[in-house]
Write an enzyme that holds these catalytic residues in place. Structure first.
Site, PDB file in Angstrom:
ATOM      1  N   GLY A   1       0.820  -1.205   0.000  1.00 29.92           N
ATOM      2  CA  GLY A   1       0.000   0.000   0.000  1.00 29.92           C
ATOM      3  C   GLY A   1       0.850   1.249   0.000  1.00 29.92           C
ATOM      4  O   GLY A   1       1.976   1.256  -0.501  1.00 29.92           O
ATOM      5  N   SER A   2       0.330   2.296   0.608  1.00 26.94           N
ATOM      6  CA  SER A   2       0.993   3.596   0.552  1.00 26.94           C
ATOM      7  C   SER A   2       2.179   3.672   1.505  1.00 26.94           C
ATOM      8  O   SER A   2       2.222   2.997   2.535  1.00 26.94           O
ATOM      9  CB  SER A   2      -0.005   4.703   0.899  1.00 26.94           C
ATOM     10  OG  SER A   2      -0.316   4.687   2.276  1.00 26.94           O
ATOM     11  N   THR A   3       3.125   4.530   1.168  1.00 28.99           N
ATOM     12  CA  THR A   3       4.292   4.750   2.022  1.00 28.99           C
ATOM     13  C   THR A   3       3.876   5.326   3.367  1.00 28.99           C
ATOM     14  O   THR A   3       4.449   4.971   4.410  1.00 28.99           O
ATOM     15  CB  THR A   3       5.282   5.685   1.313  1.00 28.99           C
ATOM     16  OG1 THR A   3       5.768   5.027   0.132  1.00 28.99           O
ATOM     17  CG2 THR A   3       6.464   6.029   2.203  1.00 28.99           C
ATOM     18  N   GLU A   4       2.871   6.189   3.379  1.00 27.24           N
ATOM     19  CA  GLU A   4       2.420   6.805   4.628  1.00 27.24           C
ATOM     20  C   GLU A   4       1.915   5.754   5.607  1.00 27.24           C
ATOM     21  O   GLU A   4       2.247   5.788   6.799  1.00 27.24           O
ATOM     22  CB  GLU A   4       1.318   7.837   4.336  1.00 27.24           C
ATOM     23  CG  GLU A   4       1.777   9.059   3.564  1.00 27.24           C
ATOM     24  CD  GLU A   4       1.987   8.793   2.074  1.00 27.24           C
ATOM     25  OE1 GLU A   4       2.661   9.616   1.421  1.00 27.24           O
ATOM     26  OE2 GLU A   4       1.491   7.762   1.565  1.00 27.24           O
ATOM     27  N   VAL A   5       1.126   4.804   5.129  1.00 26.16           N
ATOM     28  CA  VAL A   5       0.631   3.738   6.005  1.00 26.16           C
ATOM     29  C   VAL A   5       1.777   2.811   6.395  1.00 26.16           C
ATOM     30  O   VAL A   5       1.840   2.334   7.532  1.00 26.16           O
ATOM     31  CB  VAL A   5      -0.509   2.959   5.324  1.00 26.16           C
ATOM     32  CG1 VAL A   5      -0.921   1.751   6.167  1.00 26.16           C
ATOM     33  CG2 VAL A   5      -1.707   3.871   5.099  1.00 26.16           C
TER      34      VAL A   5
ATOM     35  N   CYS B   1       1.824   0.211  -8.410  1.00 21.65           N
ATOM     36  CA  CYS B   1       2.889   0.773  -7.572  1.00 21.65           C
ATOM     37  C   CYS B   1       4.173   1.009  -8.349  1.00 21.65           C
ATOM     38  O   CYS B   1       4.913   1.961  -8.073  1.00 21.65           O
ATOM     39  CB  CYS B   1       3.148  -0.142  -6.379  1.00 21.65           C
ATOM     40  SG  CYS B   1       3.457  -1.856  -6.844  1.00 21.65           S
TER      41      CYS B   1
ATOM     42  N   GLU C   1       5.661  -3.397   0.864  1.00 21.79           N
ATOM     43  CA  GLU C   1       5.795  -3.061  -0.557  1.00 21.79           C
ATOM     44  C   GLU C   1       4.966  -1.806  -0.762  1.00 21.79           C
ATOM     45  O   GLU C   1       3.740  -1.846  -0.690  1.00 21.79           O
ATOM     46  CB  GLU C   1       5.315  -4.217  -1.430  1.00 21.79           C
ATOM     47  CG  GLU C   1       5.766  -4.090  -2.875  1.00 21.79           C
ATOM     48  CD  GLU C   1       4.748  -3.382  -3.736  1.00 21.79           C
ATOM     49  OE1 GLU C   1       4.907  -2.158  -3.930  1.00 21.79           O
ATOM     50  OE2 GLU C   1       3.812  -4.031  -4.211  1.00 21.79           O
TER      51      GLU C   1
END
EC number: 1.2.1.3
Length: 497
Positions: free
Chosen positions: A243-247, A300, A266
């Site tokens: 998922g997202s880098t923030e999460v 991604c 990832e």
């Protein structure tokens, strides 16, 4: 070889599985809450799904922990039995592939042909790949000094928390399940709240395949409740997340604050795609187009920064704009359409806002840039030129059908510019010169580099990112090792063996 025949999707498919799956049973949420999952092609509700939260995660983790106990039925299985279960699950996905792909297109919006030929097949392949690995996990004997017999054991890490994204829901659910089961773990999977339906259908196949109760549990819910509860749970031994880098950063924090659970991430990307003047121009234009436009740009490792040598830049731009204008967008069940909608309204608004920022900051909009229609979440294929590295569109992950084309002069310059990003998931280079190809491939800060191709994947090969694109690797034996702990055993012996 003729193209494979794509069957008709299931008409008026009934959404059958909407409940939480714990201990091989479908149950309501503890709170009684539900959430709506939306058809992104129409903006209309598909179904109400049971909304798991901390209480449901606690129940699922308890079930997975009980199934992992040393005296539990699952732990008594031979390794080959785990492989057999994975093979059976793959066979069931194949048997139900039309229903699964119809459901995925309804819930996610990707073209039915792509769902059928890509995602379902990938799910089968990854399950079969790791099924074959299950009884081939071996340790070593070590010639240690002294009167000892020394050996290693590779043991399952324990209870796994798996969190999957909305861009490849079924494929990535299978990709989390497969190595975890091959290693002997149990798991709790939380699918993305935007696309829970194929994961819940998969749950019904898990039971049909014969997995013991508690081995695989699937809890739909929201990220800030169910997802947070899973990542912070003290009885989870490992988190695997796409998922997202923030999460991903929140997951790392949660691991540090709780039990230092193992983490595989990832995450996002801003992948460079480099085109040299000796490349086949028609081929490079088409592959570069697909690298960013496929799956509506919701990939991604999408080739979101296209670097083109100055000698061919103008012609490359002209052909790329021409190709983008021809890309068909609309109903994902219509085989004539190459793109469906973005996954939801939030993603639609994010993409359009970033497109506006590109225009405001001085990038040249060559084509596209607007929403298509007022029903569903469709975006025109978009091409920008005159982009600088300081612009938001050049730095942030857009996750939409937006191609950015940059001009470069020489090899060293483009390597430096390609690496000028906080991400490092993937990259590509197009050239007929093997020396140039190897120099660039070996210099790029990316976990995967393609030469004269893009988005070619094999489950035998590792996948993962440098820098803020992730931590650890998935697939291949590297992906299996992430679900194992290595134990060293010393046995004192009367004499030197």
């Amino acid at each position: 070889m003729s193209a494979p025949k794509i069957p008709e999707p299931v008409k008026d498919l009934k959404v059958e599985f909407t409940k939480i799956f714990i201990n091989n049973e479908f149950v309501d949420s503890v709170s009684g809450k539900t959430f709506a999952t939306i058809n992104p092609s129409t903006g209309e509700k598909l179904a109400e799904v049971q909304e798991g939260d901390k209480a449901d995660i606690d129940k699922a983790v308890a079930a997975a922990r009980a199934a992992f106990k040393r005296d539990a039925e699952y732990r008594k299985h031979d390794a080959s039995d785990r492989g057999r279960l994975l093979f059976k699950l793959a066979d069931l996905i194949e048997a139900h592939r039309v229903q699964l792909r119809t459901l995925e297109t309804l819930d996610n919006g990707k073209p039915f042909a792509m769902s059928y030929l890509g995602d379902t097949l990938m799910a089968q392949k990854v399950l079969r790949y790791y099924a074959g690995f299950a009884d081939k996990i071996v340790g070593q004997t070590i010639p240690a000094d002294g009167n000892v017999f020394c050996y290693t054991r590779h043991e399952p890490v324990g209870v796994v928390g798996a969190i999957t994204p909305w861009n490849f829901p079924l494929h990535l659910a299978a990709s989390k399940i497969a190595p975890a089961i091959a290693a002997g773990c149990t798991l709790v999977l939380k699918p993305a709240e935007q696309t829970p339906l194929t994961a819940l259908y998969l749950a019904s196949l898990v039971k049909q395949a014969g997995f013991p109760a508690g081995v695989i549990n699937i809890v739909p819910g929201l990220g800030h409740t169910a997802g947070a509860a899973l990542t912070n749970h003290p009885d989870i031994n490992k988190i695997t997340f796409t998922g997202s880098t923030e999460v991903g950063q929140l997951i790392i924090q949660g691991s540090g604050k709780t039990n230092l659970k193992r983490v595989t991430l990832e995450l996002g990307g801003k992948s460079p795609n480099i085109i040299f003047p000796d490349s086949d121009l028609d081929y490079a234009v088409e592959v570069s187009h697909q690298a960013i436009m496929a799956n509506m740009g919701q990939v991604c490792c999408a080739g979101s920064r296209t670097f083109v040598h100055e000698d061919i830049y103008e012609e490359f731009v002209r052909r790329s704009v021409e190709r983008a204008k021809k890309r068909t967008v609309g109903d994902p069940f219509d085989p004539k359409n190459e793109n469906g909608p973005q996954v939801d309204e939030t993603q639609l608004k994010k993409i359009l806002e970033l497109i506006e920022s590109g225009k405001t900051e001085g990038a040249k909009l060559e084509c596209g840039g607007k929403r298509l229609g007022d029903k569903g979440y469709f975006v025109e294929p978009t091409v920008f030129t005159d982009v600088t590295s300081s612009m938001r569109v050049a730095k942030e992950e857009i996750f939409g059908p937006v191609q950015l084309i940059f001009k470069f002069k020489d090899v060293d310059e483009v390597i430096e510019r390609a690496n000028d990003t906080s991400y490092g998931l993937a990259a590509a280079v197009f050239t007929k010169n093997i020396d140039t190809a190897l120099k660039v491939a070996n210099s790029l800060e990316a976990g995967t580099v393609w030469v004269n191709t893009y988005n070619h994947f094999a489950f035998q090969a590792p996948f993962g990112g440098y820098k803020m694109s992730g931590q650890g690797r998935e697939f291949g034996h590297y992906g299996l090792e992430a679900f194992l702990e290595v134990k060293t055993v010393y046995v004192r012996t009367p004499t030197k063996l």
